[in-house]
Design a protein around this motif. Structure first.
Motif, short mmCIF file in Angstrom:
data_model
loop_
_atom_site.label_atom_id
_atom_site.label_comp_id
_atom_site.label_asym_id
_atom_site.label_seq_id
_atom_site.Cartn_x
_atom_site.Cartn_y
_atom_site.Cartn_z
N LEU A 4 0.83 -1.20 0.00
CA LEU A 4 0.00 0.00 0.00
C LEU A 4 0.87 1.25 0.00
CD1 LEU A 4 -2.81 1.17 -0.01
CD2 LEU A 4 -2.84 0.99 2.48
N ALA A 5 1.94 1.23 0.79
CA ALA A 5 2.87 2.37 0.82
C ALA A 5 3.55 2.55 -0.53
CB ALA A 5 3.90 2.18 1.92
N LEU A 6 3.90 1.45 -1.18
CA LEU A 6 4.54 1.53 -2.49
C LEU A 6 3.57 2.08 -3.54
CD1 LEU A 6 6.96 1.03 -4.35
CD2 LEU A 6 6.06 -1.25 -4.73
N ILE A 7 2.33 1.67 -3.47
CA ILE A 7 1.32 2.18 -4.41
C ILE A 7 1.17 3.69 -4.23
CG2 ILE A 7 -1.14 2.15 -4.96
CD1 ILE A 7 -1.02 -0.90 -4.21
N THR A 8 1.08 4.13 -2.99
CA THR A 8 0.96 5.56 -2.71
C THR A 8 2.19 6.31 -3.20
OG1 THR A 8 -0.42 5.08 -0.79
CG2 THR A 8 0.60 7.26 -0.87
N LYS A 9 3.37 5.76 -2.92
CA LYS A 9 4.62 6.40 -3.35
C LYS A 9 4.68 6.49 -4.87
CE LYS A 9 9.64 5.81 -3.26
NZ LYS A 9 10.75 4.98 -2.76
N THR A 10 4.32 5.41 -5.54
CA THR A 10 4.35 5.38 -7.00
C THR A 10 3.39 6.41 -7.58
OG1 THR A 10 4.93 3.04 -6.97
CG2 THR A 10 4.05 3.90 -9.03
N GLN A 11 2.18 6.47 -7.06
CA GLN A 11 1.20 7.43 -7.55
C GLN A 11 1.65 8.87 -7.30
OE1 GLN A 11 -2.28 5.63 -5.59
NE2 GLN A 11 -3.17 5.54 -7.64
N ALA A 22 9.26 6.56 -10.17
CA ALA A 22 8.17 5.61 -9.93
C ALA A 22 8.56 4.23 -10.46
CB ALA A 22 6.89 6.11 -10.61
N GLU A 23 9.11 4.20 -11.66
CA GLU A 23 9.51 2.92 -12.23
C GLU A 23 10.62 2.29 -11.40
OE1 GLU A 23 11.33 0.08 -15.22
OE2 GLU A 23 12.31 1.79 -14.29
N SER A 24 11.51 3.11 -10.89
CA SER A 24 12.60 2.61 -10.05
C SER A 24 12.06 1.98 -8.77
CB SER A 24 13.54 3.76 -9.71
OG SER A 24 14.56 3.33 -8.87
N ALA A 25 11.05 2.59 -8.18
CA ALA A 25 10.45 2.03 -6.97
C ALA A 25 9.81 0.67 -7.26
CB ALA A 25 9.41 2.99 -6.40
N LEU A 26 9.18 0.56 -8.42
CA LEU A 26 8.57 -0.72 -8.80
C LEU A 26 9.63 -1.78 -9.08
CD1 LEU A 26 5.74 0.70 -11.07
CD2 LEU A 26 5.48 -0.30 -8.78
N LEU A 51 0.22 3.23 -17.57
CA LEU A 51 0.44 3.74 -18.92
C LEU A 51 1.50 4.84 -18.92
CD1 LEU A 51 -0.34 3.55 -21.87
CD2 LEU A 51 -2.19 5.16 -21.40
N ALA A 52 1.50 5.68 -17.90
CA ALA A 52 2.51 6.75 -17.81
C ALA A 52 3.91 6.16 -17.75
CB ALA A 52 2.24 7.61 -16.58
N VAL A 53 4.08 5.08 -17.00
CA VAL A 53 5.39 4.43 -16.90
C VAL A 53 5.76 3.79 -18.23
CG1 VAL A 53 6.72 2.62 -15.75
CG2 VAL A 53 5.19 4.07 -14.41
N SER A 60 13.22 0.63 -27.59
CA SER A 60 14.63 0.22 -27.52
C SER A 60 15.12 0.09 -26.08
CB SER A 60 15.50 1.23 -28.26
OG SER A 60 15.50 2.48 -27.59
N LYS A 61 14.36 0.59 -25.12
CA LYS A 61 14.76 0.55 -23.72
C LYS A 61 13.69 -0.17 -22.93
CE LYS A 61 16.48 3.70 -20.22
NZ LYS A 61 16.64 5.12 -19.84
N GLU A 62 13.93 -1.44 -22.61
CA GLU A 62 12.92 -2.23 -21.93
C GLU A 62 12.73 -1.79 -20.49
OE1 GLU A 62 14.12 -6.28 -22.39
OE2 GLU A 62 13.13 -6.44 -24.32
N SER A 63 11.50 -1.87 -20.06
CA SER A 63 11.12 -1.58 -18.68
C SER A 63 10.53 -2.85 -18.09
CB SER A 63 10.09 -0.45 -18.67
OG SER A 63 9.43 -0.39 -17.43
N VAL A 64 10.72 -3.03 -16.80
CA VAL A 64 10.13 -4.18 -16.12
C VAL A 64 8.62 -4.16 -16.30
CG1 VAL A 64 9.71 -5.19 -13.84
CG2 VAL A 64 11.98 -4.41 -14.46
N ILE A 65 8.05 -2.99 -16.25
CA ILE A 65 6.60 -2.85 -16.40
C ILE A 65 6.18 -3.31 -17.78
CG2 ILE A 65 4.64 -1.29 -16.21
CD1 ILE A 65 6.46 -1.68 -13.64
N ASN A 66 6.88 -2.87 -18.81
CA ASN A 66 6.57 -3.29 -20.18
C ASN A 66 6.64 -4.81 -20.33
OD1 ASN A 66 6.40 -0.60 -20.78
ND2 ASN A 66 8.19 -0.54 -22.10
N LEU A 67 7.63 -5.40 -19.72
CA LEU A 67 7.82 -6.85 -19.84
C LEU A 67 6.70 -7.63 -19.16
CD1 LEU A 67 11.66 -7.04 -19.23
CD2 LEU A 67 10.46 -7.28 -21.39
N LEU A 68 6.22 -7.13 -18.04
CA LEU A 68 5.17 -7.84 -17.31
C LEU A 68 3.78 -7.60 -17.88
CD1 LEU A 68 6.29 -7.55 -13.60
CD2 LEU A 68 6.23 -9.57 -15.03
N VAL A 69 3.56 -6.39 -18.37
CA VAL A 69 2.22 -6.08 -18.92
C VAL A 69 2.15 -6.64 -20.31
CG1 VAL A 69 0.69 -4.21 -19.61
CG2 VAL A 69 1.95 -4.05 -17.48
#
Length: 69
Positions: A4-11, A22-26, A51-53, A60-69
């Motif tokens: 919950l704290a991470l979600i709040t921090k990310t938002q 935000a992406e770094s925190a994730l 979507l913002a992340v 050309s630059k992969e993100s963990v979020i892109n890979l999982l979604v």
């Protein structure tokens, strides 16, 4: 890590325009607790925040979020 704290921090970081932060925190969560913990958090984030992340990185630059979604 408290999800919950991470979600709040990310938002908060996304609202402030710090998409990289935000992406770094994730990524820290994924490194510490694994992809399944990251998926739990992603399921609770609003779609526009995810979507913002995703939009921050080009193909050309992969993100963990892109890979999982």
């Amino acid at each position: 890590m408290n999800h919950l704290a991470l979600i709040t921090k990310t938002q908060t970081l996304i609202a402030a325009g710090d998409i990289v932060g935000a992406e770094s925190a994730l990524v820290e969560l994924a490194d510490a607790e694994g992809d399944s913990a990251l998926m739990v958090v992603l399921e609770q984030l609003p779609a526009q925040d995810i979507l913002a992340v995703i939009r921050e990185y080009d193909n050309s630059k992969e993100s963990v979020i892109n890979l999982l979604v």
